[in-house]
Design a protein around this motif. Sequence first.
Motif, PDB file in Angstrom:
ATOM      1  N   GLY A 124     -13.576   4.789  -4.265  1.00 24.38           N
ATOM      2  CA  GLY A 124     -12.185   5.209  -4.286  1.00 24.38           C
ATOM      3  C   GLY A 124     -11.591   5.463  -2.914  1.00 24.38           C
ATOM      4  N   LEU A 125     -12.357   5.318  -1.865  1.00 27.51           N
ATOM      5  CA  LEU A 125     -11.819   5.531  -0.541  1.00 27.51           C
ATOM      6  C   LEU A 125     -10.712   4.541  -0.276  1.00 27.51           C
ATOM      7  N   PHE A 126      -9.559   5.034   0.170  1.00 29.04           N
ATOM      8  CA  PHE A 126      -8.389   4.242   0.538  1.00 29.04           C
ATOM      9  C   PHE A 126      -7.693   3.645  -0.676  1.00 29.04           C
ATOM     10  N   ARG A 127      -7.870   4.166  -1.818  1.00 31.24           N
ATOM     11  CA  ARG A 127      -7.179   3.639  -3.002  1.00 31.24           C
ATOM     12  C   ARG A 127      -6.161   4.626  -3.483  1.00 31.24           C
TER      13      ARG A 127
ATOM     14  N   THR B 104      -6.721  -2.650   4.451  1.00 32.28           N
ATOM     15  CA  THR B 104      -6.065  -1.778   3.484  1.00 32.28           C
ATOM     16  C   THR B 104      -5.088  -0.888   4.242  1.00 32.28           C
ATOM     17  N   LEU B 105      -3.836  -0.873   3.808  1.00 29.70           N
ATOM     18  CA  LEU B 105      -2.822  -0.045   4.442  1.00 29.70           C
ATOM     19  C   LEU B 105      -3.096   1.423   4.121  1.00 29.70           C
ATOM     20  N   ILE B 106      -3.318   2.223   5.173  1.00 28.02           N
ATOM     21  CA  ILE B 106      -3.583   3.646   4.991  1.00 28.02           C
ATOM     22  C   ILE B 106      -2.304   4.454   5.132  1.00 28.02           C
ATOM     23  N   THR B 107      -1.570   4.171   6.186  1.00 27.00           N
ATOM     24  CA  THR B 107      -0.322   4.871   6.454  1.00 27.00           C
ATOM     25  C   THR B 107       0.523   4.001   7.371  1.00 27.00           C
ATOM     26  N   ALA B 108       1.814   4.275   7.425  1.00 23.51           N
ATOM     27  CA  ALA B 108       2.714   3.471   8.261  1.00 23.51           C
ATOM     28  C   ALA B 108       3.839   4.358   8.781  1.00 23.51           C
TER      29      ALA B 108
ATOM     30  N   GLY C 169       0.828  -1.195   0.000  1.00 24.52           N
ATOM     31  CA  GLY C 169       0.000   0.000   0.000  1.00 24.52           C
ATOM     32  C   GLY C 169       0.858   1.239   0.000  1.00 24.52           C
ATOM     33  N   ASN C 170       0.354   2.282  -0.592  1.00 23.40           N
ATOM     34  CA  ASN C 170       1.065   3.560  -0.647  1.00 23.40           C
ATOM     35  C   ASN C 170       2.466   3.412  -1.229  1.00 23.40           C
ATOM     36  N   GLY C 171       2.612   2.513  -2.190  1.00 21.06           N
ATOM     37  CA  GLY C 171       3.890   2.346  -2.864  1.00 21.06           C
ATOM     38  C   GLY C 171       4.948   1.613  -2.049  1.00 21.06           C
ATOM     39  N   ARG C 172       4.530   0.912  -1.005  1.00 21.92           N
ATOM     40  CA  ARG C 172       5.510   0.171  -0.223  1.00 21.92           C
ATOM     41  C   ARG C 172       5.000  -1.214   0.140  1.00 21.92           C
TER      42      ARG C 172
ATOM     43  N   SER D 214      -3.215   9.991   9.163  1.00 21.60           N
ATOM     44  CA  SER D 214      -2.926  10.882   8.047  1.00 21.60           C
ATOM     45  C   SER D 214      -2.549  10.026   6.852  1.00 21.60           C
ATOM     46  N   GLY D 215      -2.238  10.669   5.756  1.00 23.06           N
ATOM     47  CA  GLY D 215      -1.884   9.930   4.552  1.00 23.06           C
ATOM     48  C   GLY D 215      -3.073   9.697   3.645  1.00 23.06           C
ATOM     49  N   LEU D 216      -4.224  10.230   4.030  1.00 24.24           N
ATOM     50  CA  LEU D 216      -5.410  10.114   3.180  1.00 24.24           C
ATOM     51  C   LEU D 216      -5.282  11.109   2.041  1.00 24.24           C
ATOM     52  N   MET D 217      -5.826  10.779   0.906  1.00 30.52           N
ATOM     53  CA  MET D 217      -5.612  11.605  -0.269  1.00 30.52           C
ATOM     54  C   MET D 217      -6.490  12.851  -0.329  1.00 30.52           C
ATOM     55  N   THR D 218      -7.729  12.761   0.118  1.00 28.07           N
ATOM     56  CA  THR D 218      -8.635  13.895  -0.044  1.00 28.07           C
ATOM     57  C   THR D 218      -9.415  14.159   1.237  1.00 28.07           C
ATOM     58  N   VAL D 219     -10.006  15.342   1.299  1.00 34.40           N
ATOM     59  CA  VAL D 219     -10.886  15.680   2.412  1.00 34.40           C
ATOM     60  C   VAL D 219     -12.077  14.721   2.426  1.00 34.40           C
ATOM     61  N   ALA D 220     -12.587  14.363   1.250  1.00 28.87           N
ATOM     62  CA  ALA D 220     -13.735  13.451   1.176  1.00 28.87           C
ATOM     63  C   ALA D 220     -13.404  12.091   1.790  1.00 28.87           C
TER      64      ALA D 220
END
Length: 172
Positions: free
Chosen positions: A169-172, A119-123, A54-57, A138-144
Motif C-alpha cells: 500500500g505504500l504510495f497508493r 508514482t506521483l507522491i505530491t506536486a 495521482g492524488n486525485g489529479r 509531504s503528502g504521504l498518508m501514514t507514518v509507516a
Amino acid sequence: MLSILSTLAVAITSLVAALAAPIEGPSAARVAAPDVQLRFAETNPAPGLTRIEGNGRILYLQPEAVLSTSDIASAALGTDPFSASPVVELTLTPIGRDRLARATTANVGRILAVLVDDTLITAPIIREPILGGRVQISGLMTVAEATDLARLLGVGPRSRSLADALQGGLFR
C-alpha cells in the motif's frame, strides 16, 4: 588463571569482530534505492509532456528531471511542524543542491512533481527558491509510508523490498 584470561580475551576479540562485520543476507533482501524524480509539471497537455495521475489529479510532466535519486545524500523521517503530518526530509548532494536552487529560482509559481518509481507522491507549487539543499516530501498518508520511503532512500541494506512496500500500500 592466565589461560582463562587469554581465552576470554580471544573470545571478546572474536565477538567484537563479529558484531562489527556487516550482516550479509540473501541478495534479494537488498534493494536498490527507489527511483525518485522531481520534475516540472503542467496542468494542460502539450507535445512532449507525459501524462500522470495521482492524488486525485492529472498532470503533464516535463521530460527531464530537475533532481533524481543520485542527488540525494540522505533521507530521514520527520514531521511537518504545521500539519503534524509525516514527511521525508531529504538532504541533497552539493550538485543536487545547486541544481535545485537554480531550477526553483527560475521557476517560482510552477508545479514541481515528486515521483517515486513513476508514482506521483505530491506536486507542490514552488512558492520561493529552495536554496539550502534540504527538501521535504509531504503528502504521504501514514507514518509507516513515510518511514518506508525514508528507509528505502537511506544508505545500506533494506529490510523490505520495494515491491513488497508497493504491494503493501505504500504510495497508493
